[in-house]
Design a protein around this motif. Structure first.
Motif, mmCIF file in Angstrom:
data_model
loop_
_atom_site.group_PDB
_atom_site.id
_atom_site.type_symbol
_atom_site.label_atom_id
_atom_site.label_comp_id
_atom_site.label_asym_id
_atom_site.label_seq_id
_atom_site.Cartn_x
_atom_site.Cartn_y
_atom_site.Cartn_z
ATOM 1 N N GLU A 76 0.820 -1.212 0.000
ATOM 2 C CA GLU A 76 0.000 0.000 0.000
ATOM 3 C C GLU A 76 0.853 1.260 0.000
ATOM 4 N N ARG A 77 1.978 1.225 0.697
ATOM 5 C CA ARG A 77 2.859 2.396 0.779
ATOM 6 C C ARG A 77 3.676 2.603 -0.480
ATOM 7 N N GLY A 78 3.694 1.621 -1.368
ATOM 8 C CA GLY A 78 4.403 1.784 -2.634
ATOM 9 C C GLY A 78 5.873 1.384 -2.602
ATOM 10 N N PHE A 79 6.296 0.647 -1.585
ATOM 11 C CA PHE A 79 7.684 0.186 -1.510
ATOM 12 C C PHE A 79 8.025 -0.662 -2.742
ATOM 13 N N VAL A 80 9.220 -0.469 -3.273
ATOM 14 C CA VAL A 80 9.711 -1.269 -4.400
ATOM 15 C C VAL A 80 11.070 -1.830 -4.021
ATOM 16 N N PHE A 81 11.203 -3.151 -4.117
ATOM 17 C CA PHE A 81 12.448 -3.836 -3.782
ATOM 18 C C PHE A 81 13.414 -3.786 -4.961
ATOM 19 N N ASP A 82 14.666 -3.516 -4.662
ATOM 20 C CA ASP A 82 15.721 -3.506 -5.677
ATOM 21 C C ASP A 82 16.534 -4.786 -5.534
ATOM 22 N N ARG A 83 16.456 -5.651 -6.524
ATOM 23 C CA ARG A 83 17.158 -6.936 -6.417
ATOM 24 C C ARG A 83 18.669 -6.789 -6.401
ATOM 25 N N ASN A 84 19.174 -5.628 -6.751
ATOM 26 C CA ASN A 84 20.616 -5.407 -6.682
ATOM 27 C C ASN A 84 21.085 -5.046 -5.273
ATOM 28 N N ALA A 85 20.137 -4.792 -4.384
ATOM 29 C CA ALA A 85 20.489 -4.498 -2.991
ATOM 30 C C ALA A 85 20.989 -5.784 -2.331
ATOM 31 N N LEU A 124 0.413 -13.004 -6.879
ATOM 32 C CA LEU A 124 0.042 -12.191 -8.035
ATOM 33 C C LEU A 124 0.572 -10.759 -7.916
ATOM 34 N N LEU A 125 0.480 -10.182 -6.721
ATOM 35 C CA LEU A 125 1.021 -8.828 -6.523
ATOM 36 C C LEU A 125 2.522 -8.796 -6.756
ATOM 37 N N LEU A 126 3.229 -9.792 -6.243
ATOM 38 C CA LEU A 126 4.679 -9.846 -6.445
ATOM 39 C C LEU A 126 5.013 -10.018 -7.930
ATOM 40 N N LYS A 127 4.305 -10.906 -8.601
ATOM 41 C CA LYS A 127 4.576 -11.150 -10.021
ATOM 42 C C LYS A 127 4.235 -9.925 -10.870
ATOM 43 N N GLN A 128 3.202 -9.195 -10.471
ATOM 44 C CA GLN A 128 2.827 -7.984 -11.196
ATOM 45 C C GLN A 128 3.875 -6.895 -11.009
ATOM 46 N N ARG A 129 4.361 -6.742 -9.782
ATOM 47 C CA ARG A 129 5.324 -5.688 -9.491
ATOM 48 C C ARG A 129 6.718 -6.050 -9.989
ATOM 49 N N TYR A 130 7.056 -7.334 -9.985
ATOM 50 C CA TYR A 130 8.392 -7.793 -10.367
ATOM 51 C C TYR A 130 8.295 -8.921 -11.408
ATOM 52 N N PRO A 131 7.825 -8.634 -12.609
ATOM 53 C CA PRO A 131 7.586 -9.694 -13.593
ATOM 54 C C PRO A 131 8.844 -10.428 -14.057
ATOM 55 N N GLU A 132 9.992 -9.796 -13.973
ATOM 56 C CA GLU A 132 11.222 -10.419 -14.463
ATOM 57 C C GLU A 132 12.005 -11.161 -13.381
ATOM 58 N N TYR A 133 11.505 -11.179 -12.152
ATOM 59 C CA TYR A 133 12.219 -11.810 -11.041
ATOM 60 C C TYR A 133 12.042 -13.331 -11.057
ATOM 61 N N SER A 134 13.093 -14.024 -10.641
ATOM 62 C CA SER A 134 13.016 -15.478 -10.467
ATOM 63 C C SER A 134 12.239 -15.781 -9.178
ATOM 64 N N ASP A 135 11.916 -17.053 -8.964
ATOM 65 C CA ASP A 135 11.197 -17.446 -7.750
ATOM 66 C C ASP A 135 11.973 -17.060 -6.492
ATOM 67 N N LYS A 136 13.269 -17.273 -6.504
ATOM 68 C CA LYS A 136 14.095 -16.928 -5.344
ATOM 69 C C LYS A 136 14.110 -15.414 -5.120
#
Length: 116
Positions: A40-49, A74-86
């Protein structure tokens, strides 16, 4: 999508355990609340962190997510479509860490519920 076994950062686990002691809300339920607060707050994870999953509380996906499993994935896949399962699992953990900051200081279940 998400792996069958998931865990968090150790400091987040400790915060969830402290919250359980104050409110009675179990860590898995508190993690669900924290995850959605973060979304809800709009946080976005950076996989390079450099984000480490160092906790000891390893639970299966259904225990962590319960009936929110489908919408969480679904929310995770929508926000991060190119991310692997891990990477999605790490993103979930980072969202829980981000969201727990909004709920960790509640001293009772009544205060927690009134702020949701």
């Amino acid at each position: 999508m998400l792996p069958q076994t998931m865990w968090l950062n150790k400091s987040v686990e400790e915060q969830l355990q402290t919250l359980k002691g104050k409110t009675g809300v179990t860590p898995n339920v508190a993690a669900r609340i924290a995850f959605f607060r973060s979304i809800e707050r709009g946080f976005v994870f950076d996989r390079n962190a450099d984000y480490k999953l160092s906790g000891n509380l390893k639970l299966d996906k259904f225990t962590w997510l319960g009936k929110t499993q489908i919408v969480t994935e679904l929310l995770l896949k929508q926000r991060y479509p190119e991310y692997s399962d891990k990477e999605l699992q790490t993103a979930w953990a980072a969202h829980v860490e981000d969201g727990v900051s909004a709920i960790r200081n509640h001293s009772s279940l009544l205060l927690l519920a009134s702020n949701l």
